[in-house]
Design a protein around this motif. Structure first.
Motif, PDB file in Angstrom:
ATOM      1  N   ALA A   1      97.849  53.317  33.810  1.00  0.00           N
ATOM      2  CA  ALA A   1      98.553  52.209  33.192  1.00  0.00           C
ATOM      3  C   ALA A   1      98.002  50.690  33.831  1.00  0.00           C
ATOM      4  N   PRO A   2      96.770  50.486  33.642  1.00  0.00           N
ATOM      5  CA  PRO A   2      96.038  49.331  34.103  1.00  0.00           C
ATOM      6  C   PRO A   2      96.777  47.899  33.752  1.00  0.00           C
ATOM      7  N   TRP A   3      97.466  47.897  32.437  1.00  0.00           N
ATOM      8  CA  TRP A   3      98.087  46.894  31.720  1.00  0.00           C
ATOM      9  C   TRP A   3      99.128  46.336  32.648  1.00  0.00           C
ATOM     10  N   LEU A   4      99.705  47.359  33.569  1.00  0.00           N
ATOM     11  CA  LEU A   4     100.933  47.007  34.296  1.00  0.00           C
ATOM     12  C   LEU A   4     100.667  45.820  35.573  1.00  0.00           C
ATOM     13  N   VAL A   5      99.519  45.646  35.716  1.00  0.00           N
ATOM     14  CA  VAL A   5      99.016  44.895  36.853  1.00  0.00           C
ATOM     15  C   VAL A   5      97.910  43.769  36.291  1.00  0.00           C
ATOM     16  N   PRO A   6      97.769  42.587  37.152  1.00  0.00           N
ATOM     17  CA  PRO A   6      96.546  41.819  36.745  1.00  0.00           C
ATOM     18  C   PRO A   6      95.384  42.530  36.686  1.00  0.00           C
ATOM     19  N   PRO A   7      94.261  41.966  35.983  1.00  0.00           N
ATOM     20  CA  PRO A   7      92.814  42.688  36.023  1.00  0.00           C
ATOM     21  C   PRO A   7      92.002  42.084  37.385  1.00  0.00           C
ATOM     22  N   LEU A   8      92.509  42.300  38.375  1.00  0.00           N
ATOM     23  CA  LEU A   8      91.780  41.932  39.706  1.00  0.00           C
ATOM     24  C   LEU A   8      90.676  42.932  40.137  1.00  0.00           C
ATOM     25  N   MET A   9      91.070  44.170  39.971  1.00  0.00           N
ATOM     26  CA  MET A   9      89.960  45.288  40.308  1.00  0.00           C
ATOM     27  C   MET A   9      88.876  45.244  39.139  1.00  0.00           C
ATOM     28  N   ALA A  10      89.308  44.954  37.846  1.00  0.00           N
ATOM     29  CA  ALA A  10      88.405  44.974  36.982  1.00  0.00           C
ATOM     30  C   ALA A  10      87.572  43.689  37.049  1.00  0.00           C
ATOM     31  N   THR A  11      88.033  42.699  37.400  1.00  0.00           N
ATOM     32  CA  THR A  11      87.371  41.310  37.588  1.00  0.00           C
ATOM     33  C   THR A  11      86.092  41.718  38.758  1.00  0.00           C
ATOM     34  N   ALA A  12      86.560  42.274  39.783  1.00  0.00           N
ATOM     35  CA  ALA A  12      85.726  42.475  40.906  1.00  0.00           C
ATOM     36  C   ALA A  12      84.588  43.376  40.273  1.00  0.00           C
ATOM     37  N   ARG A  13      84.769  44.135  39.740  1.00  0.00           N
ATOM     38  CA  ARG A  13      83.696  45.170  39.067  1.00  0.00           C
ATOM     39  C   ARG A  13      82.934  44.394  38.071  1.00  0.00           C
ATOM     40  N   PHE A  14      83.480  43.489  37.383  1.00  0.00           N
ATOM     41  CA  PHE A  14      82.867  42.582  36.582  1.00  0.00           C
ATOM     42  C   PHE A  14      81.817  41.649  37.102  1.00  0.00           C
ATOM     43  N   THR A  15      82.015  41.269  38.397  1.00  0.00           N
ATOM     44  CA  THR A  15      81.283  40.280  39.191  1.00  0.00           C
ATOM     45  C   THR A  15      80.291  41.107  39.996  1.00  0.00           C
TER      46      THR A  15
ATOM     47  N   SER B   1      78.840  44.528  38.920  1.00  0.00           N
ATOM     48  CA  SER B   1      78.044  44.920  38.022  1.00  0.00           C
ATOM     49  C   SER B   1      77.507  44.032  36.938  1.00  0.00           C
ATOM     50  N   GLY B   2      78.127  42.971  36.928  1.00  0.00           N
ATOM     51  CA  GLY B   2      77.569  42.021  35.740  1.00  0.00           C
ATOM     52  C   GLY B   2      78.449  42.438  34.316  1.00  0.00           C
ATOM     53  N   GLY B   3      78.488  41.510  33.328  1.00  0.00           N
ATOM     54  CA  GLY B   3      78.850  41.562  32.050  1.00  0.00           C
ATOM     55  C   GLY B   3      78.613  40.584  31.266  1.00  0.00           C
ATOM     56  N   SER B   4      79.293  40.603  29.966  1.00  0.00           N
ATOM     57  CA  SER B   4      78.875  39.763  29.164  1.00  0.00           C
ATOM     58  C   SER B   4      79.948  38.317  29.302  1.00  0.00           C
ATOM     59  N   THR B   5      79.702  37.345  28.568  1.00  0.00           N
ATOM     60  CA  THR B   5      80.698  36.304  28.736  1.00  0.00           C
ATOM     61  C   THR B   5      81.974  36.811  27.854  1.00  0.00           C
ATOM     62  N   ALA B   6      82.002  37.454  26.849  1.00  0.00           N
ATOM     63  CA  ALA B   6      83.107  38.038  26.158  1.00  0.00           C
ATOM     64  C   ALA B   6      83.984  38.784  27.121  1.00  0.00           C
ATOM     65  N   THR B   7      83.487  39.739  27.842  1.00  0.00           N
ATOM     66  CA  THR B   7      84.396  40.586  28.975  1.00  0.00           C
ATOM     67  C   THR B   7      84.983  39.652  29.830  1.00  0.00           C
ATOM     68  N   GLY B   8      84.319  38.722  30.442  1.00  0.00           N
ATOM     69  CA  GLY B   8      84.801  37.568  31.454  1.00  0.00           C
ATOM     70  C   GLY B   8      86.179  36.889  30.550  1.00  0.00           C
ATOM     71  N   LEU B   9      85.970  36.496  29.493  1.00  0.00           N
ATOM     72  CA  LEU B   9      86.950  35.864  28.890  1.00  0.00           C
ATOM     73  C   LEU B   9      88.171  36.689  28.625  1.00  0.00           C
ATOM     74  N   TRP B  10      87.841  38.036  28.181  1.00  0.00           N
ATOM     75  CA  TRP B  10      88.809  38.977  27.827  1.00  0.00           C
ATOM     76  C   TRP B  10      89.644  39.105  29.259  1.00  0.00           C
ATOM     77  N   LEU B  11      89.053  39.268  30.179  1.00  0.00           N
ATOM     78  CA  LEU B  11      89.730  39.503  31.638  1.00  0.00           C
ATOM     79  C   LEU B  11      90.666  38.180  32.102  1.00  0.00           C
ATOM     80  N   ALA B  12      90.013  37.160  31.701  1.00  0.00           N
ATOM     81  CA  ALA B  12      90.810  35.899  31.815  1.00  0.00           C
ATOM     82  C   ALA B  12      91.968  35.904  30.937  1.00  0.00           C
ATOM     83  N   ALA B  13      92.022  36.268  29.777  1.00  0.00           N
ATOM     84  CA  ALA B  13      92.905  36.554  28.883  1.00  0.00           C
ATOM     85  C   ALA B  13      94.213  37.430  29.382  1.00  0.00           C
ATOM     86  N   GLN B  14      93.616  38.432  29.823  1.00  0.00           N
ATOM     87  CA  GLN B  14      94.655  39.458  30.457  1.00  0.00           C
ATOM     88  C   GLN B  14      95.442  38.977  31.488  1.00  0.00           C
ATOM     89  N   ALA B  15      94.637  38.193  32.434  1.00  0.00           N
ATOM     90  CA  ALA B  15      95.296  37.670  33.473  1.00  0.00           C
ATOM     91  C   ALA B  15      96.252  36.605  33.145  1.00  0.00           C
TER      92      ALA B  15
END
Length: 222
Positions: A173-187, A189-203
């Protein structure tokens, strides 16, 4: 409302309550960057994750500075419950931005990061992404909502731990919490701009729901 926001910030600083979270942030950053240089984006992503509970704790401390009677008088003087509630969150946001500024500068002083401006920009975004959820968690843990110090600590600690545990890969249930761990993984391993915007939208969505819950509880619990 601006006067009430300024009053709460001055009270937070003048009473010395701003010192403890600042020391905690500096200690965490010193440990993080003491092992040598890392790429800016990766290091800042981890920094944002580590500072999340510190920012939430700082928010709780700031919201708890006022005695209960003074807080109720401030609500009456402001003329509307929402003004008193928003002013507290604005004061906490300003204090949080100050802590984030420290977190962005300290690694360079300690010579713990390297890289270009793009890494710094990604790191700043990671810290700003963590700020709104931290404000919500700190608000939900404040004395006006939880009533007792024990309940406040329980909310603060539980929220911080769950943000990490439920944010792990494979979480049910990752949706129960803000995407902090996902953001750390994103920074990291790198990722697309779309992924970054999606994480921001989730937060933003998680923060909006949590802040709405805080506002509702605060409206009923002056």
């Amino acid at each position: 409302m601006s006067a009430l926001t300024g009053m709460r910030l001055r009270g937070f600083v003048r009473t010395g309550r701003a010192v403890a979270p600042l020391i905690a942030a500096l200690a965490a950053l010193s440990i993080l960057y003491g092992g040598g240089k890392a790429e800016a984006g990766e290091a800042y992503g981890v920094s944002a994750l580590i500072l999340f509970p510190v920012l939430a704790w700082q928010t709780k401390i700031l919201l708890d500075v006022e005695p209960d009677v003074q807080r109720r008088l401030a609500r009456v003087a402001s003329g509307a419950a929402w003004r008193e509630i928003v002013s507290g969150l604005l004061a906490a946001a300003v204090a949080g931005l100050g802590t984030i500024a420290v977190a962005m500068v300290v690694p360079w002083v300690l010579q713990g990061v390297e890289g270009d401006l793009s890494g710094v920009a990604i790191g700043l975004g990671a810290h700003l992404l963590a700020l709104a959820p931290a404000l919500a968690l700190g608000g939900l843990a404040c004395r006006a909502v939880t009533r007792t110090a024990g309940n406040g600590v329980a909310v603060l600690v539980s929220g911080s731990v769950l943000a990490i545990v439920l944010g792990l890969q494979g979480s049910p249930a990752p949706w129960l919490v803000p995407p902090l761990m996902a953001t750390a993984r994103f920074t990291t391993s790198g990722g697309s701009t779309a992924t970054g915007l999606w994480l921001a939208a989730q937060a933003a969505l998680w923060s909006a729901v949590a802040l709405a819950a805080y506002a509702r509880l605060r409206r009923d619990r002056a």
